[in-house]
Motif scaffolding. Structure first.
Motif, mmCIF file in Angstrom:
data_model
loop_
_atom_site.group_PDB
_atom_site.id
_atom_site.type_symbol
_atom_site.label_atom_id
_atom_site.label_comp_id
_atom_site.label_asym_id
_atom_site.label_seq_id
_atom_site.Cartn_x
_atom_site.Cartn_y
_atom_site.Cartn_z
ATOM 1 N N GLY A 255 0.821 -1.212 0.000
ATOM 2 C CA GLY A 255 0.000 0.000 0.000
ATOM 3 C C GLY A 255 0.851 1.257 0.000
ATOM 4 O O GLY A 255 0.607 2.189 -0.777
ATOM 5 N N GLY A 257 4.007 1.559 -0.995
ATOM 6 C CA GLY A 257 4.727 1.668 -2.259
ATOM 7 C C GLY A 257 3.832 2.176 -3.372
ATOM 8 O O GLY A 257 4.251 2.997 -4.193
ATOM 9 N N THR A 258 2.592 1.702 -3.377
ATOM 10 C CA THR A 258 1.653 2.134 -4.407
ATOM 11 C C THR A 258 1.309 3.613 -4.230
ATOM 12 O O THR A 258 1.256 4.370 -5.201
ATOM 13 C CB THR A 258 0.381 1.261 -4.354
ATOM 14 N N ALA A 259 1.111 4.027 -2.978
ATOM 15 C CA ALA A 259 0.821 5.443 -2.708
ATOM 16 C C ALA A 259 1.986 6.329 -3.163
ATOM 17 O O ALA A 259 1.784 7.370 -3.790
ATOM 18 C CB ALA A 259 0.536 5.645 -1.225
ATOM 19 N N LEU A 261 4.225 5.624 -5.463
ATOM 20 C CA LEU A 261 4.280 5.596 -6.929
ATOM 21 C C LEU A 261 3.269 6.578 -7.518
ATOM 22 O O LEU A 261 3.590 7.350 -8.426
ATOM 23 C CB LEU A 261 4.001 4.176 -7.437
ATOM 24 N N TRP B 143 1.042 -5.267 -12.386
ATOM 25 C CA TRP B 143 0.843 -4.207 -11.406
ATOM 26 C C TRP B 143 1.670 -2.982 -11.828
ATOM 27 O O TRP B 143 2.832 -3.141 -12.194
ATOM 28 C CB TRP B 143 1.279 -4.705 -10.022
ATOM 29 N N ARG B 146 7.525 1.172 -11.202
ATOM 30 C CA ARG B 146 8.503 2.172 -11.646
ATOM 31 C C ARG B 146 9.429 1.629 -12.725
ATOM 32 O O ARG B 146 10.330 2.317 -13.173
ATOM 33 C CB ARG B 146 9.354 2.614 -10.450
ATOM 34 N N GLY B 230 6.940 -5.813 0.117
ATOM 35 C CA GLY B 230 5.707 -5.323 -0.499
ATOM 36 C C GLY B 230 5.912 -4.063 -1.322
ATOM 37 O O GLY B 230 5.321 -3.904 -2.393
ATOM 38 N N GLY B 231 6.796 -3.187 -0.838
ATOM 39 C CA GLY B 231 7.052 -1.939 -1.551
ATOM 40 C C GLY B 231 7.696 -2.145 -2.913
ATOM 41 O O GLY B 231 7.690 -1.242 -3.757
ATOM 42 N N PRO B 234 5.212 -2.366 -6.549
ATOM 43 C CA PRO B 234 5.170 -1.226 -7.471
ATOM 44 C C PRO B 234 6.557 -0.627 -7.730
ATOM 45 O O PRO B 234 6.669 0.476 -8.248
ATOM 46 C CB PRO B 234 4.272 -0.218 -6.743
ATOM 47 N N ALA B 251 -2.126 -8.479 -0.867
ATOM 48 C CA ALA B 251 -1.264 -7.367 -1.266
ATOM 49 C C ALA B 251 -1.887 -6.543 -2.388
ATOM 50 O O ALA B 251 -1.970 -5.319 -2.291
ATOM 51 C CB ALA B 251 0.114 -7.883 -1.691
ATOM 52 N N THR B 254 -4.952 -4.622 -1.247
ATOM 53 C CA THR B 254 -4.571 -3.474 -0.420
ATOM 54 C C THR B 254 -4.059 -2.339 -1.306
ATOM 55 O O THR B 254 -4.412 -1.170 -1.115
ATOM 56 C CB THR B 254 -3.485 -3.873 0.591
ATOM 57 N N GLY B 255 -3.236 -2.686 -2.282
ATOM 58 C CA GLY B 255 -2.708 -1.677 -3.200
ATOM 59 C C GLY B 255 -3.818 -1.007 -3.994
ATOM 60 O O GLY B 255 -3.862 0.224 -4.107
ATOM 61 N N THR B 258 -5.926 1.242 -1.724
ATOM 62 C CA THR B 258 -5.207 2.466 -1.379
ATOM 63 C C THR B 258 -5.191 3.430 -2.562
ATOM 64 O O THR B 258 -5.396 4.636 -2.399
ATOM 65 C CB THR B 258 -3.775 2.118 -0.934
ATOM 66 N N ILE B 262 -6.839 7.185 -2.579
ATOM 67 C CA ILE B 262 -6.084 8.390 -2.944
ATOM 68 C C ILE B 262 -6.803 9.158 -4.050
ATOM 69 O O ILE B 262 -6.941 10.383 -3.988
ATOM 70 C CB ILE B 262 -4.649 8.026 -3.394
#
Lengths: 355, 355
Positions: A255, A257-259, A261, B143, B146, B230-231, B234, B251, B254-255, B258, B262
């Motif tokens: 979560g 990491g996605t935020a 990104l 997913w 970067r 987890g980070g 992404p 995971a 959750t991503g 989130t 946002i």
């Protein structure tokens, strides 16, 4: 637990024991974080653990910080790759050990560290002991959500990679107590994390935990909403999400990491054309509002529940803002007296679960 | 696998077998999704499975869709709460069964369904069989990341809640083959998901998998980067993330949750003041660029790897955009011939792993 008095000042201050070392970003970020907290909150003071010769110049550079800090020399640092067993055996001279020892000795009410989670957990458990009835203490974190309070509690976020059904029940009890005292929720809604909301999904241990957590909702004063999914961690169907530390750790890091990104891509999108650059200038205040709401560094401070003392784990990569958020959480928990409340709640549940 | 010819048209079209039922949002969204795909891609046609009397009017309402669709009547629907075993025993009349059967019979090269993951997996495994050497087929998803290619492959995203060390090795082999053929990466970097990057972290099964995956990197032509967190899902340290289906499912949900939170909070932030509303008008094109890049619906289409046929699982809550993304993925996979490549790669690995 006694609220210690800071000897350098007439007013009563809550002393936070801070491990200056062991984070990914170094002691300068920790000192910057406590400087920020000290400026915001006149009732806070610190015992700062680490190599004093290195720490003192960092503190001296911050305005008005020196008289809020007591230094506790600890020459060594627990590294991220150190095994908890190593630290338990040979870690007496580390800043982490020293920070926890200050809580054990009653010199501070809470400890904060950015260091190695496993070592912090092991040291906390050995030096502070577990609450009666608790097998696995858990790391509880706050996560931005759609709930009115703006955050959900999730535990375990990584204290222990395992948890059986009884551990998950204790997580539900401790997490709801934390939500009651930390988020002012009278009857928190508890969800058990799974891969689907249907009762037939998931591991056998989750099915047992489902029954246990459901059967204790009355005594422990929470509402059990059943299985929830990853999407409910930032959602609004429950206030407390219960899971094992492996799953919880991966989920929050995904979560975060996605935020991060999305934040970076948003910046790129706004640099794309002259018009979008103009829009980005006009949008600055909107982005600040959003950032304040969801910045992972502001909510990274987790707390170990289930110990006879309070230990706040800050994210290993926490910068000054992150450290300051962790210190703020530590201060709030010390003031609320919730540790004692958890102890009595768990004791009640433990006595009820006897055959 | 044979590329079927669509009888309603002179040109060679790749036929996708689509389960119109079983998603959370109903057949109208599925039909809207295939209509979008049909408009974008002249080389695509469909066998649409479900209750024909309900489906025909939906298709008729879309321009130029009717002559791209063959209807296959299937009166029943697999519901989200149905157990896979029930579906295997009593599900012959369901749209999901029918959609997979079309692949088994060679009428289509791939099947797409938004339905119950467990049932889809069970049906796929029973009707299509597993590849030689595969114990647990896995759901691989894309997913946003970067990385230069903009996406990472993660598997298993929820096909099976368990996976032992050998299963995780096969996931590494299948996932890297998918990345090679789907993302054009010559030597994909593979990471094994854990709660830390240090070798002493995590469950015992992960430590065994670490050794296995490392030892096969040469034969299977991937680079093993070790444990990831987890980070990194992404992130940019690897292209393929290997984990069990429980962790992977939590995971990504959750991503997704989130990211959605946002997005909504960003909208709120921009409605806050007259100036921010002006900024939001100027920002429309920037937001569209960002949305196109990270919209979870665009990448929700996962694919079951490890079967002697191709089955694409779309998100249960997929709307038209999501269905269309899943159909696009299905089309690409059918064209690339990667299923055969995986089969040979796994066979090689299986023979090498014999003592």
């Amino acid at each position: 637990m006694v609220i210690s008095r800071h000897t350098h000042d007439d007013t009563t201050r809550t002393v936070i024991s801070v491990d200056a070392m062991g984070g990914d970003v170094g002691p300068a970020a920790v000192v910057a974080g406590i400087a920020h907290s000290a400026k915001k909150n006149p009732k806070i003071a610190f015992i700062l653990h680490g190599p004093v010769a290195s720490l003192k110049p960092l503190v001296a550079r911050k305005k008005n910080l020196m008289d809020r800090v007591i230094f506790q020399n600890a020459p060594d640092t627990v590294r991220m790759q150190d095994k908890p067993t190593q630290v338990l055996r040979h870690g007496k001279s580390t800043s982490m050990w020293s920070a926890i020892e200050a809580v054990r000795d009653g010199k501070a009410t809470v400890a904060v560290s950015c260091g190695n989670t496993g070592a912090l957990m092991a040291l906390s458990m050995i030096r502070l002991r577990k609450l009666e009835g608790i097998n696995r203490p858990a790391l509880a974190i706050l996560w931005p959500s759609r709930n009115p309070q703006g955050f959900n509690v999730m535990l375990d976020a990584g204290a222990d990679v395992r948890a059986d059904a009884k551990d998950l029940l204790k997580f539900a009890i401790m997490g709801s107590s934390y939500a009651r005292n930390g988020l002012n929720l009278r009857c928190p809604r508890v969800g058990l994390l799974n891969v689907g909301i249907e009762q037939n999904k998931g591991h056998a241990v989750l099915k047992s935990a489902y029954d246990l957590i459901g059967s204790f909702s009355g005594e422990a004063k929470y509402e059990f909403v059943g299985f929830v999914e990853g999407g409910d961690i930032p959602g609004n169907v429950c206030d407390v999400i219960v899971t094992d530390g492996f799953t919880g750790n991966v989920a929050i890091k995904t979560g975060e990491g996605t935020a991060n990104l999305i934040g970076d891509l948003l910046g790129e999108a706004f640099r794309y054309t002259p018009l979008s650059r103009l829009a980005s200038i006009l949008s600055v205040s909107s982005f600040r509002r959003l950032q304040k709401r969801i910045d992972p560094r502001r909510v990274n401070g987790g707390v170990f529940l289930g110990l006879t003392g309070t230990v706040v784990k800050s994210h290993g990569s926490a910068d000054a803002t992150g450290v300051s958020a962790a210190v703020k959480l530590a201060f709030q928990l010390a003031q609320s007296g919730f540790a004692q409340k958890i102890a009595s709640r768990v004791a009640t549940a433990a006595s009820l679960s006897q055959p």
